[in-house]
Design a protein around this motif. Structure first.
Motif, PDB file in Angstrom:
ATOM      1  N   TYR A 141      -5.735  -3.662 -11.701  1.00 54.17           N
ATOM      2  CA  TYR A 141      -6.949  -4.474 -11.626  1.00 54.17           C
ATOM      3  C   TYR A 141      -6.661  -5.651 -10.711  1.00 54.17           C
ATOM      4  CZ  TYR A 141     -10.774  -7.591 -12.859  1.00 54.17           C
ATOM      5  OH  TYR A 141     -11.864  -8.424 -12.793  1.00 54.17           O
ATOM      6  N   SER A 145     -12.798  -3.445  -8.097  1.00 60.58           N
ATOM      7  CA  SER A 145     -11.519  -4.131  -8.269  1.00 60.58           C
ATOM      8  C   SER A 145     -10.525  -3.332  -9.103  1.00 60.58           C
ATOM      9  CB  SER A 145     -11.744  -5.499  -8.937  1.00 60.58           C
ATOM     10  OG  SER A 145     -12.546  -6.321  -8.125  1.00 60.58           O
ATOM     11  N   TYR A 169      -4.671   5.557 -11.268  1.00 55.25           N
ATOM     12  CA  TYR A 169      -3.845   6.547 -10.580  1.00 55.25           C
ATOM     13  C   TYR A 169      -3.152   7.469 -11.581  1.00 55.25           C
ATOM     14  CZ  TYR A 169      -0.205   2.990 -11.473  1.00 55.25           C
ATOM     15  OH  TYR A 169       0.641   2.080 -12.056  1.00 55.25           O
ATOM     16  N   ASP A 179     -12.180   5.182  -1.427  1.00 52.00           N
ATOM     17  CA  ASP A 179     -12.263   5.186  -2.885  1.00 52.00           C
ATOM     18  C   ASP A 179     -11.380   6.263  -3.512  1.00 52.00           C
ATOM     19  OD1 ASP A 179     -13.831   7.131  -1.751  1.00 52.00           O
ATOM     20  OD2 ASP A 179     -15.462   6.966  -3.201  1.00 52.00           O
ATOM     21  N   THR A 233      -5.238   8.574  -6.533  1.00 51.04           N
ATOM     22  CA  THR A 233      -5.701   7.223  -6.871  1.00 51.04           C
ATOM     23  C   THR A 233      -7.204   7.135  -6.632  1.00 51.04           C
ATOM     24  OG1 THR A 233      -3.577   6.288  -6.185  1.00 51.04           O
ATOM     25  CG2 THR A 233      -5.422   4.762  -6.406  1.00 51.04           C
ATOM     26  N   HIS A 234      -7.911   6.589  -7.598  1.00 49.86           N
ATOM     27  CA  HIS A 234      -9.358   6.387  -7.468  1.00 49.86           C
ATOM     28  C   HIS A 234      -9.648   4.894  -7.606  1.00 49.86           C
ATOM     29  CE1 HIS A 234     -13.565   7.055  -7.390  1.00 49.86           C
ATOM     30  NE2 HIS A 234     -13.786   6.872  -8.686  1.00 49.86           N
ATOM     31  N   THR A 235     -10.429   4.362  -6.653  1.00 44.57           N
ATOM     32  CA  THR A 235     -10.737   2.941  -6.622  1.00 44.57           C
ATOM     33  C   THR A 235     -12.190   2.715  -6.989  1.00 44.57           C
ATOM     34  OG1 THR A 235      -9.086   2.580  -4.890  1.00 44.57           O
ATOM     35  CG2 THR A 235     -10.718   0.858  -5.214  1.00 44.57           C
ATOM     36  N   LYS A 283       0.834  -1.208   0.000  1.00 51.53           N
ATOM     37  CA  LYS A 283       0.000   0.000   0.000  1.00 51.53           C
ATOM     38  C   LYS A 283       0.868   1.257   0.000  1.00 51.53           C
ATOM     39  CE  LYS A 283      -4.328   1.523   0.311  1.00 51.53           C
ATOM     40  NZ  LYS A 283      -5.346   1.206  -0.703  1.00 51.53           N
ATOM     41  N   GLU A 326      -8.265   0.121  -9.822  1.00 50.73           N
ATOM     42  CA  GLU A 326      -7.664   1.346  -9.310  1.00 50.73           C
ATOM     43  C   GLU A 326      -7.023   2.100 -10.473  1.00 50.73           C
ATOM     44  OE1 GLU A 326      -4.827   0.320  -6.348  1.00 50.73           O
ATOM     45  OE2 GLU A 326      -6.284  -0.641  -5.014  1.00 50.73           O
TER      46      GLU A 326
END
Length: 727
Positions: A723, A673, A677, A621, A668-670, A130, A675
């Motif tokens: 992904y 499943s 960035y 998110d 970063t946007h989630t 992370k 992401e």
């Protein structure tokens, strides 16, 4: 004869250890509701600092505390913690539930992306995936942009290769391993930091000071250990794509499968750079073009509780081109590697185990710098046998074993030579964990080098917890390594310097002493920590790379003093809900003797400061990360083309670089499943003026592209996605 004596001594240790009696301990396994093992679950005796973590198959064993019976607290990220009442010896199988909810209200557990251990006697910082995802992190060399313990810089102004420093010294003095087996040694010292894609890395453990004798004799300033994604920890499918404004394209794929008692993982990487840049109009490419293909396939057998094996193959191909038509740089690396780890637990005598690590590598390296070519081939073998047991009970455990290194080299070009390095050794390491407030690890290695004879590397680590929220550590020990002058300083070949390299360089020997204090605290209901590190390294012998004379490059053994003194202060705090702040300040005094004169080592900043602010929304998110780095002044070797450089100051007969700042940022946007960035590096666009000296005349004796102390490229932007397919 000495080798035979060492081997017999190691075998005797094993035989004696097998005669020990059982100890007081509790063992078991941690799994989820689907009976899948949970790797890295925390198991701690309630109201104590005695703890352990589950292994790759969920198994654990933990010593029984003085006050017994007690409760075990078992926890894992994303799972509900359990308190397990223990009233008798035996096997405790723990099943953790995946979600935590109370009357429809979700309970969130905050996990730090990097953390210092309060339990380990060694000063170890764990960097999670992370944390790595906060930056571009295309490879290992780019994995430390948000970490203050490891400093990253460029080796030259042509190849774009990055190098690291730890405790003020070059990265070669840090032992870099992959799952505690050698990763960067010999020929890989040149560009090996770029051979491991960042998306493959599950975590990095950074240990400061001398490491464990179990892992070898080469660690002087610390150990950097990578844990790659394994079959049981990887997503069934992971795909990562990346494109940068410099024209770099990259793709990573990880596939994990399970078939009965066997699990496998395939890790794939492909990257290419085809776009050419010469933004400063000096006639040389700002960075190399080329490609890299990289793959690992690994298997693990998990069908037997007392037997575990993992093995795999790795292959890599890399070709790069840089420079100009008048001074062309070509680089090629081809690697084939086989690795394995085999472990046995003695269920009939709990607390005893043994393991065997093996690694076999073929590395072909080709390079051309102008009219100088340096080609080499390396064949490497590594064997490490480890036996673990105890003395009386689990308060007193030890590890002993045998290790063997063999490296055969065939070098052509600047140097024509064929030789072999062989080192066989025996080690013994004792650990005391019988107190909640004090623990210790003391070890000794005896190794025999086929050329340089017998050498010893003693090491000790002490830990004291005066309170539950404070830890004090002290460490000291010795390290030994044989240098590869040209490979480890390959960036210096990007010049027309005349090279002086004696054939009888002696091994490098250094002593490292230091310690740290970590204090955790709560302020306004939020958690934080303060940490202070102080380390001193003293060389008994060192290989000196001398660039003090323009047009000349000399290598010789130290004749005088060489020391490194480093003080680092770290502050971590959750400022607001979802807002984390990390700040670090480091001062370094690194001095060596060059041709009889003590000077500051070139290109080592006297001060560094880092500030990282990370924000994550409540639903996780959106993530925002900004990192500011302040790099202080460093000494630059004399060169006549530096006289008019406005980024340098001339003080007491020496050139010193101006301090500068770097800013990196990422969003970063989630989406379930997926992401996505977007980020940028060196957003302040600070660049070194004329990084290639005498670039107008590449055939001149004073032409030099190795005098790099600041970024050579300006702003860089990138866009990527991850992904993560979950079951």
């Amino acid at each position: 004869m000495k080798r035979i004596v060492l081997s017999l001594w190691g075998m005797a240790c094993v035989l004696v250890s097998m005669a020990q009696t059982p100890q007081d301990y509790i063992k078991g396994r941690v799994v989820d509701e689907n009976q899948e093992p949970l790797f890295g679950a925390n198991i701690v005796w309630e109201e104590t600092t005695i703890g352990t973590v589950s292994d790759s198959e969920g198994f654990y064993q933990i010593p029984v505390p003085a006050e017994y019976p007690k409760n075990l607290v078992v926890s894992y990220v994303g799972f509900q913690s359990q308190h397990v009442a223990v009233d008798q010896w035996g096997h405790y199988h723990v099943v953790l539930s995946e979600s935590v909810s109370l009357k429809g209200v979700d309970v969130k557990a905050k996990v730090n992306t990097s953390e210092l251990s309060m339990v380990n006697p060694l000063n170890v910082e764990k960097i999670s995936s992370k944390e790595l995802e906060k930056a571009a992190c295309c490879n290992l060399a780019e994995s430390f942009e948000t970490n203050a313990s490891i400093d990253v810089s460029f080796s030259d102004a042509m190849t774009g290769a990055r190098q690291i420093q730890m405790l003020g010294l070059d990265g070669v003095y840090s032992q870099i391993t992959q799952e505690n087996m050698p990763l960067i040694r010999g020929l890989s010292s040149a560009y090996g930091l770029g051979f491991t894609p960042g998306s493959w890395i599950e975590s990095i453990q950074v240990a400061k000071g001398v490491g464990s004798v179990v892992n070898g004799f080469e660690s002087i300033t610390g150990q950097i250990n990578l844990e790659l994604y394994k079959p049981q920890t990887a997503f069934p499918l992971f795909v990562n794509g990346f494109v940068s404004s410099e024209g770099k394209l990259e793709k990573n794929i990880i596939i994990a499968e399970k078939k009965g008692d066997w699990k496998s993982a395939t890790l794939l990487h492909a990257s290419t750079t085809t776009q050419e840049h010469d933004k400063n109009k000096d006639g040389f490419l700002d960075g190399p073009t080329g490609h890299q293909l990289n793959a690992i396939h690994r298997w693990e057998y998990t069908g037997n509780e007392d037997f575990h094996i993992t093995f795999g193959m790795k292959g890599m191909l890399e070709d790069k081109v840089a420079g100009s038509d008048d001074f062309k740089v070509e680089l090629g690396n081809n690697i084939v590697e086989f690795f394995s780890k085999t472990g046995w637990r003695r269920l009939a005598a709990p607390g005893k185990s043994m393991g065997l690590q093996t690694n076999f590598r073929y590395h072909e390296f080709e390079s051309l710098f102008g009219n100088k070519n340096y080609n080499a081939t390396q064949y490497s073998t590594y064997l490490n046998y480890i036996y673990q047991s105890y003395i009386g009970n689990t308060d007193h455990t030890y590890k002993t074993g045998l290790s063997y290194y063999a490296d055969a080299y065939d070098k052509k070009g600047i140097i024509d030579s064929t030789f072999m390095d062989m080192v066989g050794g025996v080690f013994w390491e004792y650990s005391y964990t019988g107190s909640d407030v004090f623990s210790a690890v003391v070890g000794l290695r005896a190794d025999y080098h086929d050329t340089h004879g017998l050498f010893n590397t003693p090491r000790a680590h002490l830990k004291w917890n005066p309170t539950d929220d404070m830890v004090v550590r002290l460490s000291g020990g010795r390290g030994f390594r044989t240098a590869q002058p040209l490979v480890e300083n390959i960036g210096a070949l990007a010049s027309n310097r005349t090279i002086s390299l004696p054939s009888d360089l002696l091994p490098e020997v250094a002593n490292n002493f230091g310690g740290n204090i970590t204090q955790c605290f709560y302020l306004f209901g939020r958690e934080g920590s303060v940490n202070a590190d102080a380390y001193y390294t003293l060389f008994e012998n060192q290989m000196i790379m001398d660039q003090e004379t323009a047009g000349a490059l000399s290598f010789y053994n130290l004749n005088g003093e060489s020391t490194s003194k480093v003080l680092q202060l770290d502050f971590n705090y959750e400022l607001l809900e979802g807002v984390d702040v990390k700040a670090s300040y480091k001062t370094q005094e690194v001095i060596a003797t060059f041709d009889g004169v003590e000077k500051f080592v070139p290109f080592v900043p006297k001060q560094r400061l880092m500030l990282n602010v990370a924000y994550e929304t409540f639903f996780e998110d959106w993530q925002f990360d900004v990192t500011l780095q302040h790099i202080g002044s460093s000494r630059i070797p004399n060169h006549e083309d530096l006289a008019d450089n406005t980024q340098l100051q001339f003080q007491e007969g020496e050139y010193w670089s101006d301090p500068f700042q770097k800013v990196n940022a990422q969003i970063t946007h989630t989406l379930r499943s997926l992401e996505v960035y977007l980020g940028g590096e060196n957003l302040l666009d600070y660049k070194q003026d004329t990084p290639i000296l005498s670039h107008q005349n590449p055939t001149a004796a004073d032409f030099d592209a190795s005098m790099v102390w600041a970024p050579t490229m300006g702003r860089m932007f990138y866009l990527g996605f991850r992904y993560k397919f979950k079951k």
